[in-house]
Design an enzyme around this catalytic site. Structure first.
Site, PDB file in Angstrom:
ATOM      1  N   ASN A  81      -8.638   2.417   9.919  1.00  0.00           N
ATOM      2  CA  ASN A  81      -9.156   3.742   9.549  1.00  0.00           C
ATOM      3  C   ASN A  81      -8.306   4.371   8.447  1.00  0.00           C
ATOM      4  O   ASN A  81      -7.081   4.350   8.516  1.00  0.00           O
ATOM      5  CB  ASN A  81      -9.146   4.657  10.765  1.00  0.00           C
ATOM      6  CG  ASN A  81      -9.654   3.970  12.005  1.00  0.00           C
ATOM      7  OD1 ASN A  81     -10.783   3.525  12.022  1.00  0.00           O
ATOM      8  ND2 ASN A  81      -8.814   3.831  13.008  1.00  0.00           N
ATOM      9  N   GLU A 106      -3.696  -4.466   8.414  1.00  0.00           N
ATOM     10  CA  GLU A 106      -4.390  -3.170   8.362  1.00  0.00           C
ATOM     11  C   GLU A 106      -3.951  -2.375   7.133  1.00  0.00           C
ATOM     12  O   GLU A 106      -4.756  -1.668   6.528  1.00  0.00           O
ATOM     13  CB  GLU A 106      -4.159  -2.369   9.650  1.00  0.00           C
ATOM     14  CG  GLU A 106      -4.498  -3.100  10.945  1.00  0.00           C
ATOM     15  CD  GLU A 106      -5.857  -3.768  10.981  1.00  0.00           C
ATOM     16  OE1 GLU A 106      -6.754  -3.387  10.204  1.00  0.00           O
ATOM     17  OE2 GLU A 106      -6.023  -4.722  11.782  1.00  0.00           O
TER      18      GLU A 106
END
Ligand code: BES
Ligand code: ZN
Length: 858
Positions: A263, A296
């Site tokens: 995210n 990530e």
């Protein structure tokens, strides 16, 4: 029956895009209210727009401030349809959702009393009505309201722009300046501690780094922080890419279906992939944290700044990001060791997938449930396809292609095709044939033969790819075959006038030959660095294989040659190989100093799963027995040499660096051989190791070996380990996993008992993986027990899990993809149990996997 197949060829942009999304959350455990204002802009000619919505209770709906009458919208089958919309307008909806009842862990849910979200791939539609597709990029403003005492921390993507309080409630407003797809949305609210630091970018901008976890886990965050800084520096150095916000947050949560999620500005991590401490985490755990933090982080560009047009393009972000993560880890560890570990993973997980009912192209043309496409093919094979482009273009042109890709498509949602076009441009070459790697499923087999006559050595290569479901015929691939030719002393010979000792032979035809004028017949060293994801066959003699293990300079080729020897010894049951293998092991041990990690990989016998990965039919019980026999023979023959690998208890020495991890790796392999050999005094030795170790790596090794062997004191050690694990859920996961993986028939009954254990939780994905996942994937001996008891237990578990968490259940199910290769009585038993599972109520996700598993072989 409705055909809910999604097809690539049907892709069309949404009727409206959402330029700005303003969300207000009133967080409440069982009744959270989500108010959304979407600024819509028409993109084509239609005035009808579809908004996804799953499990939402609609409280109000208005367009441009006017409430809609019942006939102006329609909400059914998870879709809200609104017609007669103006060219530009604001859609205002208010919905309520129930995070505390959300055990599927998609959308907004609760974990240990905190709120968190998981939106990829299609979780955002469980939060509010939205065109939940990756090609709708929107700017988000998010306001969170919650009880201040219970949820002092309120986080969302981007930057904190305002906060305040009213009575017992407080609020925080976040703004993300970068347009993003809904799958990158995240919020967190809870009572968390934080490790804060900062990083100065190459341009001299300060970025605040914050890693959040429960207070008691604060001492376990240093490694993640160091890995994050290393990742940021690596992406600047190699790709010239810097971080783009002033704040980067990582939050650790206990209940998470996956490893971690990228995210924007607010990564959410499974505790298992971010917490690391010598008392609770093994060396492999530390390395995993580094890899996942890197992965990530790298998504910030490969995935977030440039995202996917649709989910068929999933590998555009995942394959590329896995490749970037692999290269990062190669640079910060031992590159050859890391490469072998990645190849091991590919061969153990992706090759079987390609041979079974779940085989699919990296770029599929249709899917039923996108969650089931987060596979080894999309990830690991996808990474190999990017790596091949790097092999074909060379590092410099490849990085120029990547730069072109990030510059040209910044802020856009694009396709694999777009990526390849950039590589073609930067490389100044066509990659048209190369694209077949993306659209054809299956592992190509390369058969290499050779001849030597009158001073000319000729290699002939033939490629063949077997049919996969829906793809009966395969066209030839472009295959970069990195190779060398070794003379009688194992030294590389010159391959051209310039004296090159290595080349990349670019194979494009079904069959091709190449010749070299040489004074003697060489030994070919093929597929160096594993330059293409193929199964290679060349009929080496035992002496040649031994020589390759001993002398080749390529770590992968050495490892592969060792695997061939073990394979012949175990699968072909060639007992004449024991003697040369003992001699080889002795020599490798004598030369281990300074390269312990690679030596450990070369000496480690392939697991039963690895041995069985390419067999049809596969008899796991026979493989296990023969593997044990070989380990015992090699163990017995070299007891003093193995004992010399056992490390002195040295309290002050723990650190996770390449050298020390390598020495512990080699010690582990040595202890495995000594255990198999039932060496004298070993049980007591393992107990000492367990008691004296100052780290989880050695304690876990001692426990696993003693427990799997059921040695003297095993019960007591397991009991001690339980007490030690009580305050540490991740250590408790290991305690469960050690028992679920003991390769013995009665493990089935033990796993049944573990599922009833007071520390077992069906709602904890990590705990479920530790028991059912480990049992199904890493204990072929017990899982495939002849009477089918393993299947029965496992299927019952999957059915029970499916009610709570369909995504997890579907993932567990996909692990039995080797079903068609089981020998007949076992296959029938497993099919029976799976069919029975299919007769009950099942989620759409699990039904999708089960249907494919049980489809008649193509
Ligand atoms: N984007 C994924 C997370 C994800 C996976 C979302 C599946 C939805 C479905 C993330 O970047 C990822 O790939 N995570 C991996 C770990 C990574 C190191 C390969 C994971 O969670 O296993
Ligand atoms: Zn990823």
């Amino acid at each position: 029956m409705t055909d809910d197949l999604v097809r690539l060829e049907d892709y069309a942009p949404a009727a409206y895009t959402v330029t700005h999304t303003d969300l207000v959350f009133h967080l409440h455990p069982s009744a959270t209210q989500v108010e959304a204002r979407l600024q819509l802009v028409r993109q084509g000619s239609s005035d009808t727009m579809q908004f996804n919505g799953v499990g939402l209770t609609l409280k109000s709906i208005a367009v441009d401030g006017k409430p809609l009458a019942a006939e102006q919208y329609h909400y059914a089958d998870d879709m809200l349809v609104v017609s007669g919309l103006p060219e530009r307008c604001e859609l205002h909806t208010v919905v309520t959702i129930d995070p505390s009842a959300n055990t599927a862990l998609e959308g907004l849910y609760m974990s240990n009393g905190m709120y968190c979200t998981q939106c990829e791939a299609e979780g955002f539609r469980r939060i509010t009505f939205f065109p939940d597709r990756p090609d709708v990029l929107s700017r988000y403003t998010v306001t969170l309201w919650a009880e201040q005492a219970a949820y002092p921390l309120l986080l969302a993507n981007g930057n904190l722009v305002a906060e305040g309080k009213e009575g017992t409630q407080h609020w925080a407003k976040w703004e993300d300046p970068y347009p993003k797809p809904s799958y990158l949305f995240a919020v967190v609210a809870g009572d968390l501690a934080c490790l804060a630091s900062s990083y100065t970018t190459a341009e001299g901008r300060d970025v605040a780094l914050k890693i959040y976890a429960e207070e008691r886990d604060l001492p376990k965050l240093e490694h993640a922080m160091a890995s994050l800084k290393a990742s940021m520096a690596w992406d600047e150095k190699v790709y010239g890419l810097s971080y783009d916000l002033d704040l980067y947050m990582v939050v650790a949560v206990s209940h998470f279906n996956l490893g971690a999620m990228e995210n924007k500005g607010l990564n959410i991590f499974n505790t298992a992939c971010v917490l690391a401490h010598q008392d609770t985490t093994t060396d492999q755990g530390f390395q995993r944290v580094e890899a996942v933090i890197g992965h990530e982080y790298f998504h910030n560009w490969s995935g977030n700044r440039v995202t996917c047009r649709d989910w068929f393009q999933l590998s555009l972000k995942e394959g590329f990001t896995v490749f970037r993560e692999q290269r990062f880890c190669e640079d910060s560890n031992d590159a050859a060791v890391k490469r072998v570990e990645d190849v091991k993973l590919l061969k153990a997980t992706q090759f079987p997938e390609d041979q079974g009912p779940l085989a699919h192209p990296v770029l599929p043309s249709s899917y039923r449930d996108i969650d089931n496409f987060y596979t080894a093919t999309t990830y690991e094979k996808g990474a190999e396809l990017v790596r091949m482009q790097w092999e074909l273009l060379g590092e410099e042109a490849f990085l120029r292609g990547a730069d072109l890709f990030f510059t040209r498509f910044d802020g856009q949602a694009v396709t694999v095709e777009d990526f390849i076009a950039c590589m073609e441009e930067a490389g100044g070459r066509s990659l048209q044939q190369f694209k077949r790697w993306y659209t054809q499923a299956g592992t190509p087999h390369l058969t290499v033969t050779d001849s030597y006559a009158e001073g000319v050595y000729t290699l002939t290569v033939t490629q063949h790819t077997a049919p996969t479901p829906g793809q009966p015929h395969k066209a030839p691939y472009v295959i970069p075959l990195r190779m060398a030719l070794l003379d009688g002393n194992g030294a590389p010979v010159a391959l051209d006038e310039a004296g090159s000792e290595e080349c990349v032979w670019e194979i494009t035809e079904g069959t091709e030959s190449r010749s070299w004028a040489l004074a003697e017949k060489p030994t070919p060293s093929l597929l160096r660095r594993f330059s293409a994801p193929v199964a290679l066959h060349y009929d080496y003699s035992v002496a040649q294989l031994v020589a390759l293990v001993q002398n080749d300079t390529d770590g992968y080729v050495r490892w592969e040659a060792a695997q061939q020897l073990y394979h012949r010894a175990i699968v072909d049951n060639d007992t004449a190989l024991v003697e040369p293998l003992v001699a080889l092991a002795q020599q490798l041990l004598a030369e281990a100093k300074g390269q312990e990690a690679l030596t450990a990989l070369l000496l480690q016998l392939p697991s039963v799963n690895e041995l069985g990965a390419a067999l049809n039919p596969v008899d796991y019980h026979a493989l296990h027995a023969r593997r044990q026999a070989l380990a015992a023979a090699m163990g017995k023959a070299l007891v003093p040499a193995w004992q010399a690998c056992v490390l002195p208890a040295d309290k002050a020495a723990y650190a996770v660096d390449v050298a020390r991890v390598g020495r512990r790796d080699l010690q582990r392999v040595a202890l495995q051989y000594l255990t198999a050999a039932e060496a004298e005094g070993l049980d007591a030795q393992l107990q000492r190791l367990y008691e004296q170790a100052d780290n989880m790596t050695e304690r876990a090794d001692a426990l696993r070996l003693l427990w799997h062997q059921q040695g003297v004191g095993a019960e007591a050690m397991l009991a001690a380990a339980y007490t030690a694990a009580l305050p540490e859920p991740l250590v408790m996961d290991m305690w469960f996993a050690v028992q679920a993986t003991r390769p013995a028939a009665d493990t089935v009954e033990q796993v049944a008992a573990l599922l009833q254990h007071e520390q077992f939780e069906w709602t904890s994905p990590n705990r479920v993986r530790a028991v059912l996942g480990q049992f199904g994937q890493h204990n072929p001996v017990a899982f495939h027990r002849e009477d089918g008891a393993g299947y029965a237990l496992w299927c019952e578990g999957v059915a029970r899990l499916d009610v709570l968490n369909p995504q997890m259940a579907a993932r567990l199910l996909s692990a039995v993809m080797g079903i068609q290769r089981l020998p007949s009585p076992q296959r029938q038993l497993l099919v029976q149990h799976l069919e029975q599972l299919g007769q009950g109520k099942l989620s759409k996700q699990s039904r999708d996997v089960l249907t494919q598993l049980l489809a008649p072989a193509a």
